[in-house]
Scaffold this active site. Structure first.
Site, PDB file in Angstrom:
ATOM      1  N   THR A   1      -5.642   2.128  -7.427  1.00  0.00           N
ATOM      2  CA  THR A   1      -6.938   2.045  -6.758  1.00  0.00           C
ATOM      3  C   THR A   1      -7.818   3.204  -7.210  1.00  0.00           C
ATOM      4  O   THR A   1      -7.417   4.364  -7.123  1.00  0.00           O
ATOM      5  CB  THR A   1      -6.763   2.070  -5.235  1.00  0.00           C
TER       6      THR A   1
ATOM      7  N   LYS B   1      -7.756  -1.450  -9.671  1.00  0.00           N
ATOM      8  CA  LYS B   1      -8.428  -2.057  -8.521  1.00  0.00           C
ATOM      9  C   LYS B   1      -9.619  -1.201  -8.084  1.00  0.00           C
ATOM     10  O   LYS B   1      -9.475   0.007  -7.893  1.00  0.00           O
ATOM     11  CB  LYS B   1      -7.446  -2.207  -7.355  1.00  0.00           C
TER      12      LYS B   1
ATOM     13  N   SER C   1       0.823  -1.208   0.000  1.00  0.00           N
ATOM     14  CA  SER C   1       0.000   0.000   0.000  1.00  0.00           C
ATOM     15  C   SER C   1       0.856   1.256   0.000  1.00  0.00           C
ATOM     16  O   SER C   1       1.924   1.302   0.622  1.00  0.00           O
ATOM     17  CB  SER C   1      -0.906  -0.009   1.245  1.00  0.00           C
TER      18      SER C   1
ATOM     19  N   HIS D   1     -13.391  -2.489  -1.849  1.00  0.00           N
ATOM     20  CA  HIS D   1     -12.510  -2.003  -0.792  1.00  0.00           C
ATOM     21  C   HIS D   1     -12.833  -2.670   0.548  1.00  0.00           C
ATOM     22  O   HIS D   1     -12.743  -2.064   1.605  1.00  0.00           O
ATOM     23  CB  HIS D   1     -12.613  -0.475  -0.669  1.00  0.00           C
TER      24      HIS D   1
ATOM     25  N   TYR E   1      -1.880   5.398  -4.659  1.00  0.00           N
ATOM     26  CA  TYR E   1      -2.808   6.510  -4.485  1.00  0.00           C
ATOM     27  C   TYR E   1      -2.100   7.762  -4.991  1.00  0.00           C
ATOM     28  O   TYR E   1      -0.863   7.835  -4.994  1.00  0.00           O
ATOM     29  CB  TYR E   1      -3.161   6.716  -3.014  1.00  0.00           C
TER      30      TYR E   1
END
Length: 400
Positions: free
Chosen positions: A164, A262, A115, A286, A138
């Site tokens: 994402t 995603k 992440s 999520h 992100y």
């Protein structure tokens, strides 16, 4: 050896729920509920799990098989049909955090997805695993920090990027404000006082948290002139960094490897992802942590598989707590699945040994399920091995 590690024997930790209960005992309520909870009424969170319970198997009797659990995903040969999903704030659950999880993934021969919201440097995480590592992106802080992170990921040896697309704003996870998550991450000492009894009730976690330096910064989101982003700033930064399809153009220019999209829940978005050059999509809500009242991912998986029509790989996550869940998802058309909470419970419970126990449980579950089904390989699983719930029938057939 700590008590939590000693308690990981196969007689005491039989399934993922056992690890969940261990995690609940070890970490403060604010940390546990961040991991365990979902958005608003948690309808989607619960539906993700319930959908698997509604699907029944159709086994082949009197069949002896030598199971092959390997799967190929975006060109990577995995020893098991699951990868470890990106889980933010992992270092709050245990100081080893992402480094421990990546290490276990490499040990068993599967992939780990890091992440952006990581307390460990991506170089250290990649260095901990012998398996494939993907970087989840992100756009926190804007395009500049994102491009810098992608360049670091490339140099470190990450082989794919997972973009994402379902977080234009953070979901309303109602447990967090009640439990003092914001106060744990920042704020004045005075604001922490109402939540101190719960922190003090978990002395093992508190000692490791303080020895690790307290709340980590986001080492892979470096803001020019400011350094790594503070963990507390993530919520506000998300609302200023919405991903759009137009962003795929510059991301493709900044990253020459595969891009996985995603957060796809409808066929039209899956087709758009293909048009924009995606190598795979992840069917994901999520984990029920963003928009509540969207369908369980298993329910919409057939629609996405039909829309993709074999052109790219389809992965999925959400609600997976047993190896039989993994097998059901593959029967519905997933190439493999991503597991998140299942291994994160192990991380919160006992660090790296807890993650290792989680993946051992799931791998054993998958193999046993395959043998009982009379199916010799992951690639041979299809819809004939499952009974579609009658209530799903027409919708699934339209999507298939």
């Amino acid at each position: 050896m700590t008590d939590s590690v000693r308690s990981l024997s196969s007689s005491k930790v039989v399934n993922i729920e056992d690890l969940r209960r261990m995690a609940q005992r070890r970490v403060p309520k604010s940390v546990f509920d961040y991991l365990d909870g979902g958005a608003e009424s948690e309808f989607t969170l619960n539906e993700n799990c319930r959908a698997f319970r509604e699907v029944m198997f159709r086994p082949r009797a009197a069949v002896a098989v030598d199971c092959k659990l390997s799967a190929t995903v975006v060109g990577h040969e995995l020893s098991v049909p699951f990868m470890l999903a990106p889980v933010g704030y992992s270092r709050l659950m245990h100081p080893e955090g992402e480094v421990a999880a990546a290490g276990v993934a490499g040990e068993i021969g599967t992939g780990y997805i890091l992440s952006s919201i990581s307390g460990h440097k991506l170089e250290d995480v990649k260095g901990a695993t012998a398996g494939p590592a993907w970087y989840q992106l992100y756009l926190l802080g804007g395009r500049g920090p994102a491009e810098a992170a992608l360049e670091r990921a490339r140099k470190a040896g990450f082989s794919a990027v997972v973009l994402t697309v379902d977080t234009p704003v953070a979901g309303m996870r109602e447990r967090d404000p009640r439990n003092g998550m914001k106060e744990l991450l920042g704020g004045s000492p005075l604001s922490k006082i109402p939540f101190l009894p719960n922190f003090l009730a978990h002395p093992g976690w508190l000692a490791s948290f303080l020895l690790d330096g307290g709340v980590p910064r986001l080492e892979n989101i470096v803001i020019p002139g400011k350094g790594p982003m503070e963990l507390l700033d993530v919520g506000a930064a998300l609302s200023e960094s919405t991903v759009t399809w137009a962003d795929l153009k510059w991301i493709r220019e900044a990253w020459s490897g595969p891009i996985i999209v995603k957060g796809v829940l409808i066929g039209d978005d899956a087709r758009r992802a293909i048009d924009e050059g995606a190598a795979a999509v992840v069917v994901s809500n999520h984990g029920g942590r963003q928009l509540d009242s969207v369908p369980a991912t298993l329910r919409v998986l057939p629609e996405i598989v039909a829309a993709v029509n074999g052109r790219i790989d389809v992965l999925m996550d959400g609600g997976i707590r047993r190896g039989s869940d993994i097998v059901k998802a593959i029967c519905f058309g997933a190439r493999a699945v991503l597991i998140g909470r299942a291994y994160a419970y192990g991380l919160a419970a006992a660090g790296k040994p807890g993650v290792r126990r989680a993946v051992e449980i799931l791998r054993s579950d998958v193999e046993r399920t395959m043998r009982l089904l009379g199916c010799g390989s992951i690639g041979s699983l299809d819809r004939s091995f499952v009974e579609v719930p009658q209530s799903w029938g027409s919708a699934v057939e339209r999507r298939a």
